[in-house]
Design a protein around this motif. Structure first.
Motif, PDB file in Angstrom:
ATOM      1  N   GLU A 250      -9.091  -7.958   4.552  1.00  0.00           N
ATOM      2  CA  GLU A 250      -8.270  -6.744   4.461  1.00  0.00           C
ATOM      3  C   GLU A 250      -8.887  -5.784   3.448  1.00  0.00           C
ATOM      4  O   GLU A 250      -9.479  -6.218   2.449  1.00  0.00           O
TER       5      GLU A 250
ATOM      6  N   ARG B  81       1.575 -10.454   3.142  1.00  0.00           N
ATOM      7  CA  ARG B  81       0.691  -9.601   2.361  1.00  0.00           C
ATOM      8  C   ARG B  81       1.417  -8.984   1.164  1.00  0.00           C
ATOM      9  O   ARG B  81       2.637  -8.936   1.110  1.00  0.00           O
TER      10      ARG B  81
ATOM     11  N   SER C 177      -5.231 -10.733   1.217  1.00  0.00           N
ATOM     12  CA  SER C 177      -4.534  -9.448   1.118  1.00  0.00           C
ATOM     13  C   SER C 177      -4.869  -8.784  -0.198  1.00  0.00           C
ATOM     14  O   SER C 177      -5.082  -9.455  -1.216  1.00  0.00           O
TER      15      SER C 177
END
Length: 386
Positions: free
Chosen positions: A54, A162, A107
């Motif tokens: 991410e 997340r 995340s």
């Protein structure tokens, strides 16, 4: 495109086909995107394969979360770019705990120059994810927060999703055996579990599931789904809170089929959420505190055997990009200046399998595509498609 063309070619080849080519509308052309693959340096330490998960940008700096798979193990890793994603430098990590030493960063969220990451490594007697949160020390090194095992794990654990940043706090959405839950922190190190709020947790009529969250400028919004007693299919749900500690439920339009909210982001007009609606991907908008059902796009693969849903959602003004999986493969769809969602051309389409990822991040000018096919983690950048 291959799937779209196959039935037409088969039809042209068979004399028994009825109708003509004019009866079949030509599929719309995919928006052309000048994707540029960027290089990620291998972090210091043992050589292995890079994994990416991410990316997020704040104040001109991109942060990318991931790890390195080394033999049968793994180590945490991340990267930083100060030139709009063109060149990257490896971040330094100083893990303190056993599971932190092996975590993959899944995340990342930022507020100014402050950054929080969430990582995990499955293990232990039951093979459950061992979750760790990370902050950046003054010397630039990321280290894990030493926390009680029961904060994210224990016999009440279900899932940890997340992390997101607000103007004065951080929030992680997730679930416990009592239903939807959140972890909220006023700084990067002191996450507090909220798993007993009456609006979040399940009751005798409704079982709740929290999936994603965003700060709308005034407070937090968490989205997910609920299982209503006596109904087969799940319904979409949303909760709001001024501080992440006390919550209220909001009404979200549903349908007869399976429906949920899986990603949410801010737009010029309010909030945009993406999830599943029947056998397609659905969108919802919230303006002035009221949710309305909006456009649907794509199709789910009825034969898909893997993850189905929205992996990420990025917005800039009224534009939006969503990375989704139909149960077989990932794709990128966009709403690019109008209400119509169109599939966007991408340089990779990982199958929907374990350790396979497609996520998208964006600023007002740049889109960053993060892809991992289980063999190689790669990153591409481009201007917003039109």
């Amino acid at each position: 495109m291959r799937r779209l063309l196959t039935p037409l070619l088969a039809c042209l080849a068979l004399t028994a086909c009825t109708g003509s080519q004019e009866d079949e509308p030509a599929p719309p052309a995919l928006p052309a995107v000048a994707w540029e693959q960027v290089s990620l340096p291998l972090p210091e330490g043992p050589a292995g394969r890079i994994a990416v998960r991410e990316a997020v940008a704040c104040d001109g700096t991109w942060w990318l979360a991931g790890g390195v798979f080394v033999g049968d193990g793994s180590v945490p890793a991340g990267w930083r770019s100060d030139d709009d994603g063109r060149t990257w430098t490896s971040l330094r990590f100083a893990p303190r705990g056993y599971w932190a030493e092996r975590a993959i960063m899944s995340s990342v969220a930022c507020r100014g120059d402050r950054v929080v990451m969430v990582g995990a490594k499955s293990g232990g007697a039951h093979g459950n994810p061992r979750v760790t949160t990370w902050y950046q020390r003054p010397d630039g090194v990321f280290t894990d927060v030493v926390a009680p095992f029961s904060l994210f794990g224990g016999d009440q654990a279900v899932s940890v999703e997340r992390v997101a940043a607000g103007p004065d706090s951080w929030l992680i959405a997730g679930n416990r055996t009592a239903g939807a839950a959140v972890w909220v922190a006023d700084d990067e190190r002191t996450f507090e579990l909220v798993d007993d709020d009456p609006a979040l947790i399940r009751d005798e009529r409704l079982d709740t599931l929290a999936i994603a969250q965003v700060h709308d400028g005034a407070g937090w919004t968490v989205v997910g789904s609920g299982q209503v007693a006596g109904r087969v299919n799940r319904v979409p749900m949303a909760w709001v809170s001024p501080d992440g500690r006390t919550w209220e439920r909001q009404q979200v339009p549903t349908s007869e089929g399976f429906t949920d909210l899986e990603r949410v982001a801010r737009t010029d007009d309010g909030l945009l959420a993406v999830g599943l609606r029947d056998d397609r991907f659905g969108t919802w908008r919230r303006e002035g505190g009221t949710w309305t059902a909006a456009e649907s796009f794509g199709r789910l693969d009825p034969d898909g055997q893997a993850f189905t849903g929205a992996g990420s959602l990025a917005t800039a003004g009224d534009r939006a990009l969503a990375a989704v999986s139909d149960g077989t493969a990932y794709a990128l769809w966009g709403r690019l200046g109008d209400d119509d969602w169109r599939e966007v051309e991408i340089p990779v389409s990982p199958t929907a399998a374990g350790e396979h990822v497609l996520t998208v991040g964006a600023t007002d000018d740049t889109v960053l595509l993060v892809g991992d096919d289980g063999k190689t983690g790669r990153v591409w950048r481009a201007a917003w498609p039109s």
